[in-house]
Write a protein that holds these residues in place. Structure first.
Motif, mmCIF file in Angstrom:
data_model
loop_
_atom_site.group_PDB
_atom_site.id
_atom_site.type_symbol
_atom_site.label_atom_id
_atom_site.label_comp_id
_atom_site.label_asym_id
_atom_site.label_seq_id
_atom_site.Cartn_x
_atom_site.Cartn_y
_atom_site.Cartn_z
ATOM 1 N N ASP A 110 0.837 -1.201 0.000
ATOM 2 C CA ASP A 110 0.000 0.000 0.000
ATOM 3 C C ASP A 110 0.873 1.252 0.000
ATOM 4 N N LEU A 111 2.075 1.128 0.511
ATOM 5 C CA LEU A 111 3.041 2.215 0.596
ATOM 6 C C LEU A 111 4.399 1.620 0.271
ATOM 7 N N VAL A 112 5.136 2.250 -0.636
ATOM 8 C CA VAL A 112 6.499 1.799 -0.943
ATOM 9 C C VAL A 112 7.436 2.961 -0.693
ATOM 10 N N TYR A 113 8.435 2.725 0.163
ATOM 11 C CA TYR A 113 9.482 3.709 0.387
ATOM 12 C C TYR A 113 10.722 3.253 -0.374
ATOM 13 N N PHE A 114 11.209 4.108 -1.261
ATOM 14 C CA PHE A 114 12.375 3.820 -2.078
ATOM 15 C C PHE A 114 13.599 4.486 -1.466
ATOM 16 N N GLY A 115 14.590 3.678 -1.079
ATOM 17 C CA GLY A 115 15.865 4.221 -0.632
ATOM 18 C C GLY A 115 16.756 4.465 -1.830
ATOM 19 N N ASN A 116 18.044 4.563 -1.584
ATOM 20 C CA ASN A 116 19.001 4.768 -2.670
ATOM 21 C C ASN A 116 19.095 3.511 -3.519
ATOM 22 N N MET A 117 18.878 3.675 -4.813
ATOM 23 C CA MET A 117 19.006 2.580 -5.769
ATOM 24 C C MET A 117 19.118 3.166 -7.166
ATOM 25 N N SER A 118 19.357 2.334 -8.149
ATOM 26 C CA SER A 118 19.574 2.843 -9.509
ATOM 27 C C SER A 118 18.319 3.517 -10.056
ATOM 28 N N ARG A 127 6.698 2.878 -12.881
ATOM 29 C CA ARG A 127 5.796 2.609 -14.012
ATOM 30 C C ARG A 127 4.819 1.493 -13.665
ATOM 31 N N GLN A 128 5.282 0.468 -12.945
ATOM 32 C CA GLN A 128 4.401 -0.629 -12.528
ATOM 33 C C GLN A 128 3.315 -0.142 -11.575
ATOM 34 N N LEU A 129 3.636 0.852 -10.770
ATOM 35 C CA LEU A 129 2.705 1.342 -9.752
ATOM 36 C C LEU A 129 1.803 2.475 -10.233
ATOM 37 N N ALA A 130 2.072 3.020 -11.409
ATOM 38 C CA ALA A 130 1.307 4.166 -11.918
ATOM 39 C C ALA A 130 -0.185 3.838 -11.973
ATOM 40 N N GLY A 131 -0.992 4.736 -11.410
ATOM 41 C CA GLY A 131 -2.441 4.583 -11.420
ATOM 42 C C GLY A 131 -2.995 3.640 -10.368
ATOM 43 N N LYS A 132 -2.132 2.999 -9.600
ATOM 44 C CA LYS A 132 -2.576 2.078 -8.544
ATOM 45 C C LYS A 132 -2.631 2.820 -7.216
ATOM 46 N N PRO A 133 -3.452 2.329 -6.285
ATOM 47 C CA PRO A 133 -3.562 3.002 -4.982
ATOM 48 C C PRO A 133 -2.380 2.679 -4.058
ATOM 49 N N VAL A 134 -1.193 3.105 -4.486
ATOM 50 C CA VAL A 134 0.033 2.850 -3.720
ATOM 51 C C VAL A 134 0.731 4.189 -3.503
ATOM 52 N N LEU A 135 0.957 4.528 -2.257
ATOM 53 C CA LEU A 135 1.672 5.747 -1.895
ATOM 54 C C LEU A 135 3.156 5.505 -2.104
ATOM 55 N N THR A 136 3.810 6.350 -2.920
ATOM 56 C CA THR A 136 5.231 6.176 -3.200
ATOM 57 C C THR A 136 6.013 7.349 -2.632
ATOM 58 N N LEU A 137 7.025 7.011 -1.841
ATOM 59 C CA LEU A 137 7.902 8.001 -1.225
ATOM 60 C C LEU A 137 9.333 7.552 -1.449
ATOM 61 N N GLY A 138 10.237 8.504 -1.607
ATOM 62 C CA GLY A 138 11.618 8.133 -1.850
ATOM 63 C C GLY A 138 12.580 9.239 -1.504
ATOM 64 N N GLU A 139 13.860 8.950 -1.752
ATOM 65 C CA GLU A 139 14.932 9.855 -1.371
ATOM 66 C C GLU A 139 15.401 10.685 -2.548
ATOM 67 N N GLY A 140 15.516 11.981 -2.330
ATOM 68 C CA GLY A 140 16.069 12.893 -3.314
ATOM 69 C C GLY A 140 15.038 13.433 -4.281
ATOM 70 N N ALA A 141 15.292 14.641 -4.774
ATOM 71 C CA ALA A 141 14.375 15.307 -5.700
ATOM 72 C C ALA A 141 14.190 14.517 -6.981
ATOM 73 N N GLU A 142 15.209 13.777 -7.392
ATOM 74 C CA GLU A 142 15.084 12.991 -8.610
ATOM 75 C C GLU A 142 14.003 11.922 -8.496
ATOM 76 N N PHE A 143 13.665 11.497 -7.285
ATOM 77 C CA PHE A 143 12.604 10.514 -7.112
ATOM 78 C C PHE A 143 11.275 11.085 -7.604
ATOM 79 N N CYS A 144 10.986 12.336 -7.269
ATOM 80 C CA CYS A 144 9.765 12.975 -7.761
ATOM 81 C C CYS A 144 9.855 13.200 -9.269
ATOM 82 N N SER A 145 11.028 13.537 -9.768
ATOM 83 C CA SER A 145 11.207 13.713 -11.211
ATOM 84 C C SER A 145 10.956 12.411 -11.963
ATOM 85 N N ASP A 146 11.249 11.285 -11.320
ATOM 86 C CA ASP A 146 11.028 9.976 -11.937
ATOM 87 C C ASP A 146 9.570 9.530 -11.866
#
Length: 191
Positions: A110-118, A127-146
């Protein structure tokens, strides 16, 4: 580190967590009192409390009970999220799963936290999570850009988070406007 640890509690305690977040975390973020790495050393749960606060002010189409939180990747902020999730065992109904970056199974999150990764791995998972009811949070401004919804960062010695309004609006989740108001809002970002 546990792979699947079930954590449960009553709903009044969940309300207590929301009140704590609004009274302690949100004002501190607004007034810039969260201080980067040195603050994390003194309060290693700061980033985790921010993530749980955002989750507490998010509404899913069907309320997840328990909240299925998944963490993937490394980094100080990711470790803070893990520590905080393990500490709130008696306050919040949630399960915590560690995902293997080489073979992430994000189907039951339901929630995915992304740490440092490629960047390639992050982009593919988002892309797999787009449009699904999953809250995505991650590290760095590039995460939002992605295409992530919320990105945490240490800026000028403070923990801050930004919201990708496009990613949030494309999902079926509803985030309380108060959280969006205090975030740095990004438009035109995403996949």
């Amino acid at each position: 580190m546990p792979t699947d640890s079930a954590i449960s509690a009553s709903m009044p305690s969940c309300r207590h967590l929301l009140v704590s977040f609004s009274l302690l975390i949100l004002p501190a973020l607004v007034h810039g009192q969260w201080h980067g790495d040195e603050r994390l050393a003194r309060n290693p749960l700061a980033a985790g409390a921010t993530v749980m606060g955002i989750a507490g002010y998010t509404r899913w189409p069907e309320a997840p009970l328990p909240l299925r939180m998944c963490v993937i990747g490394d980094g100080d902020l990711a470790e803070s999220v893990r520590l905080h999730a393990n500490r709130v065992q008696s306050e919040t109904p949630l399960t915590l799963r560690e995902l293997d970056p080489a073979r992430p199974d994000i189907a039951d999150c339901d929630l995915v936290y992304f740490g440092n990764m490629s960047a390639e791995t992050v982009e593919a998972l988002l892309r797999q999570l787009a449009g699904k009811p999953v809250l995505t949070l991650g590290e760095g401004a590039e995460f939002c850009s992605d295409g992530g919804m919320f990105c945490l960062d240490v800026v000028d010695g403070e923990i801050r988070f930004s919201a990708n309004l496009d990613a949030i609006s494309r999902s079926t989740l509803r985030v309380n406007p108060q959280v969006l108001r205090i975030s740095r809002q990004l438009r035109g970002q995403g996949v």
